[in-house]
Each structure stands twice: as C-alpha cells, then as structure tokens.
Design a protein around this motif. Structure first.
Motif, PDB file in Angstrom:
ATOM      1  N   MET A 104       6.734  37.196  -6.993  1.00 31.87           N
ATOM      2  CA  MET A 104       7.841  37.714  -7.780  1.00 31.87           C
ATOM      3  C   MET A 104       7.354  38.895  -8.605  1.00 31.87           C
ATOM      4  O   MET A 104       6.278  38.861  -9.191  1.00 31.87           O
ATOM      5  N   SER A 105       8.145  39.945  -8.655  1.00 33.36           N
ATOM      6  CA  SER A 105       7.741  41.130  -9.398  1.00 33.36           C
ATOM      7  C   SER A 105       8.013  40.943 -10.889  1.00 33.36           C
ATOM      8  O   SER A 105       8.792  40.095 -11.299  1.00 33.36           O
ATOM      9  N   ALA A 106       7.342  41.781 -11.677  1.00 34.08           N
ATOM     10  CA  ALA A 106       7.512  41.711 -13.127  1.00 34.08           C
ATOM     11  C   ALA A 106       8.924  42.166 -13.496  1.00 34.08           C
ATOM     12  O   ALA A 106       9.479  43.061 -12.862  1.00 34.08           O
ATOM     13  N   PRO A 107       9.512  41.536 -14.525  1.00 34.67           N
ATOM     14  CA  PRO A 107      10.861  41.947 -14.942  1.00 34.67           C
ATOM     15  C   PRO A 107      10.836  43.362 -15.517  1.00 34.67           C
ATOM     16  O   PRO A 107       9.931  43.726 -16.240  1.00 34.67           O
ATOM     17  N   HIS A 108      11.851  44.154 -15.169  1.00 30.01           N
ATOM     18  CA  HIS A 108      11.879  45.549 -15.611  1.00 30.01           C
ATOM     19  C   HIS A 108      12.992  45.830 -16.616  1.00 30.01           C
ATOM     20  O   HIS A 108      12.809  46.613 -17.529  1.00 30.01           O
ATOM     21  N   THR A 109      14.146  45.241 -16.434  1.00 35.26           N
ATOM     22  CA  THR A 109      15.243  45.524 -17.345  1.00 35.26           C
ATOM     23  C   THR A 109      15.191  44.580 -18.545  1.00 35.26           C
ATOM     24  O   THR A 109      14.549  43.524 -18.495  1.00 35.26           O
ATOM     25  N   ASP A 110      15.897  44.961 -19.598  1.00 32.63           N
ATOM     26  CA  ASP A 110      15.963  44.094 -20.780  1.00 32.63           C
ATOM     27  C   ASP A 110      16.515  42.717 -20.411  1.00 32.63           C
ATOM     28  O   ASP A 110      15.995  41.695 -20.859  1.00 32.63           O
ATOM     29  N   VAL A 111      17.566  42.683 -19.596  1.00 32.46           N
ATOM     30  CA  VAL A 111      18.166  41.403 -19.215  1.00 32.46           C
ATOM     31  C   VAL A 111      17.137  40.542 -18.485  1.00 32.46           C
ATOM     32  O   VAL A 111      16.987  39.353 -18.766  1.00 32.46           O
ATOM     33  N   GLU A 112      16.389  41.142 -17.557  1.00 36.03           N
ATOM     34  CA  GLU A 112      15.362  40.393 -16.819  1.00 36.03           C
ATOM     35  C   GLU A 112      14.268  39.900 -17.755  1.00 36.03           C
ATOM     36  O   GLU A 112      13.775  38.771 -17.613  1.00 36.03           O
ATOM     37  N   GLN A 113      13.879  40.721 -18.721  1.00 38.02           N
ATOM     38  CA  GLN A 113      12.833  40.323 -19.661  1.00 38.02           C
ATOM     39  C   GLN A 113      13.305  39.167 -20.548  1.00 38.02           C
ATOM     40  O   GLN A 113      12.545  38.243 -20.829  1.00 38.02           O
ATOM     41  N   VAL A 114      14.555  39.220 -20.986  1.00 39.00           N
ATOM     42  CA  VAL A 114      15.106  38.140 -21.805  1.00 39.00           C
ATOM     43  C   VAL A 114      15.213  36.859 -20.978  1.00 39.00           C
ATOM     44  O   VAL A 114      14.870  35.771 -21.457  1.00 39.00           O
ATOM     45  N   GLU A 115      15.671  36.984 -19.734  1.00 41.41           N
ATOM     46  CA  GLU A 115      15.739  35.817 -18.846  1.00 41.41           C
ATOM     47  C   GLU A 115      14.356  35.185 -18.691  1.00 41.41           C
ATOM     48  O   GLU A 115      14.218  33.963 -18.723  1.00 41.41           O
ATOM     49  N   ALA A 116      13.329  36.019 -18.529  1.00 40.81           N
ATOM     50  CA  ALA A 116      11.966  35.517 -18.386  1.00 40.81           C
ATOM     51  C   ALA A 116      11.500  34.819 -19.662  1.00 40.81           C
ATOM     52  O   ALA A 116      10.859  33.762 -19.607  1.00 40.81           O
ATOM     53  N   ALA A 117      11.817  35.388 -20.818  1.00 40.30           N
ATOM     54  CA  ALA A 117      11.439  34.761 -22.094  1.00 40.30           C
ATOM     55  C   ALA A 117      12.161  33.425 -22.270  1.00 40.30           C
ATOM     56  O   ALA A 117      11.573  32.442 -22.738  1.00 40.30           O
ATOM     57  N   ASN A 118      13.425  33.386 -21.895  1.00 43.70           N
ATOM     58  CA  ASN A 118      14.206  32.149 -22.002  1.00 43.70           C
ATOM     59  C   ASN A 118      13.614  31.068 -21.082  1.00 43.70           C
ATOM     60  O   ASN A 118      13.434  29.918 -21.488  1.00 43.70           O
ATOM     61  N   THR A 119      13.286  31.453 -19.861  1.00 48.68           N
ATOM     62  CA  THR A 119      12.679  30.515 -18.914  1.00 48.68           C
ATOM     63  C   THR A 119      11.336  30.022 -19.437  1.00 48.68           C
ATOM     64  O   THR A 119      11.027  28.827 -19.345  1.00 48.68           O
ATOM     65  N   ALA A 120      10.542  30.922 -19.997  1.00 39.75           N
ATOM     66  CA  ALA A 120       9.225  30.544 -20.542  1.00 39.75           C
ATOM     67  C   ALA A 120       9.366  29.497 -21.644  1.00 39.75           C
ATOM     68  O   ALA A 120       8.550  28.571 -21.748  1.00 39.75           O
ATOM     69  N   PHE A 121      10.408  29.620 -22.465  1.00 44.76           N
ATOM     70  CA  PHE A 121      10.665  28.660 -23.538  1.00 44.76           C
ATOM     71  C   PHE A 121      10.858  27.258 -22.963  1.00 44.76           C
ATOM     72  O   PHE A 121      10.229  26.287 -23.391  1.00 44.76           O
TER      73      PHE A 121
END
Length: 167
Positions: A1-18
């Motif tokens: 899976m590639s690194a998140p690039h957009t703000d929405v993708e980054q927030v989704e990744a942070a939410n999932t990490a939580f």
C-alpha cells in the motif's frame, strides 16, 4: 500500500492507527496519537487550555474527560481490563477544513474481559455498536487526535415492538 498523500487519506490513516493501537493494547503508540502541547510548539510545563488545544474524550456512559492525564489514564484503565478488543469500522466519513479534521464512524466492537478464575480462556465476548466522532488537528508531526466522543447505539428490543403492535 502506498503512503497517503491527501489530507483525507492522512486523516483516515491516523484514525485507523488509533483503533489499531487500541486493538493491540499498545498504550505508548496510542499516547503518541493524541495531541500534546509539544505538537503545537508549546512548552510542556506551560498549560493554558486556549493555547495548547486541550484534548477531550467521552467513552460510552462516561463523563467528559479533559486533558492528557485524564484521557490517557482512561485508556490505560480500559486496556488493563480488556483482554481482547476488535473494531470493525463502518460508515466512515472524513471532512477536512484547514488544520482540523472530523471523522464520524460506527464502531462495531467485539470485546472480552479478563478470563474467569482458573481459566486461560478469554472472558465472554460481547458485541457493542457505538457511533463515534473523532476530531484531529494538523501538527508538524502529522494529524493528531484532539477529541474522541463515542455514544452507544441503543438496540431495539423485540419485546417492546411486540407490546406496541396491536393484537
């Protein structure tokens, strides 16, 4: 899976990490996901709520918890008393405006408490449906959780429906 690039993708990744940190019972990782004064360039000793973006948390059935100490203690308590927890997130919606982001979702939770005395098995597994709102704030280190608010979804009772149905 590639690194998140957009703000929405980054927030989704942070939410999932939580949620993944909760599932692993990784208190250190979970703590690092919450906003801290240092994330905002504020001296850790200085604590003016208006300047440091005080974090808050509402667990289902709990009062509002504010500040890193109270919030992180609550997670330590939950982790100490939950041998197993798994989140299946549905209805996830992310909205980003400037340096703030809002995530709403449904937490389909499966959890188990401590094993009965003399047993190595998990305690009984319990399912719960919870709606949650997670607010994130952009920091130089990425998106950090600013507030978590979770409320139980009341299950309909078949008996109550039967009583309301005319004979």
């Amino acid at each position: 899976m590639s690194a998140p690039h957009t703000d929405v993708e980054q927030v989704e990744a942070a939410n999932t990490a939580f949620y993944e940190a909760m599932e692993r019972g990784d208190f250190e990782d979970l703590s690092s996901l919450w906003l801290a004064p240092s994330d905002l360039g504020v001296d850790e000793e200085y604590h003016d709520p208006a300047d440091t973006g005080v974090i808050s948390c509402v667990h289902p059935g709990w009062p509002v918890l504010t500040g890193r100490g109270e919030v992180l203690r609550s997670y330590a308590l939950i982790m100490a008393n939950t041998d197993y927890i798994q989140f299946f997130l549905t209805d996830v919606h992310v909205s980003v405006t400037g340096n703030s982001a809002l995530v709403t979702c449904t937490e389909n939770i499966l959890s188990g408490g401590p094993a009965p005395k003399g047993s190595e098995e998990l305690g009984p597994l319990v399912g719960q449906l919870v709606v949650a709102t997670n607010v994130f704030r952009r920091t130089p280190a990425g998106w950090k959780l600013w507030s978590h608010h979770a409320s139980p979804v009341m299950a309909e009772n078949d008996e109550e429906e039967d009583e309301d149905t005319p004979s």
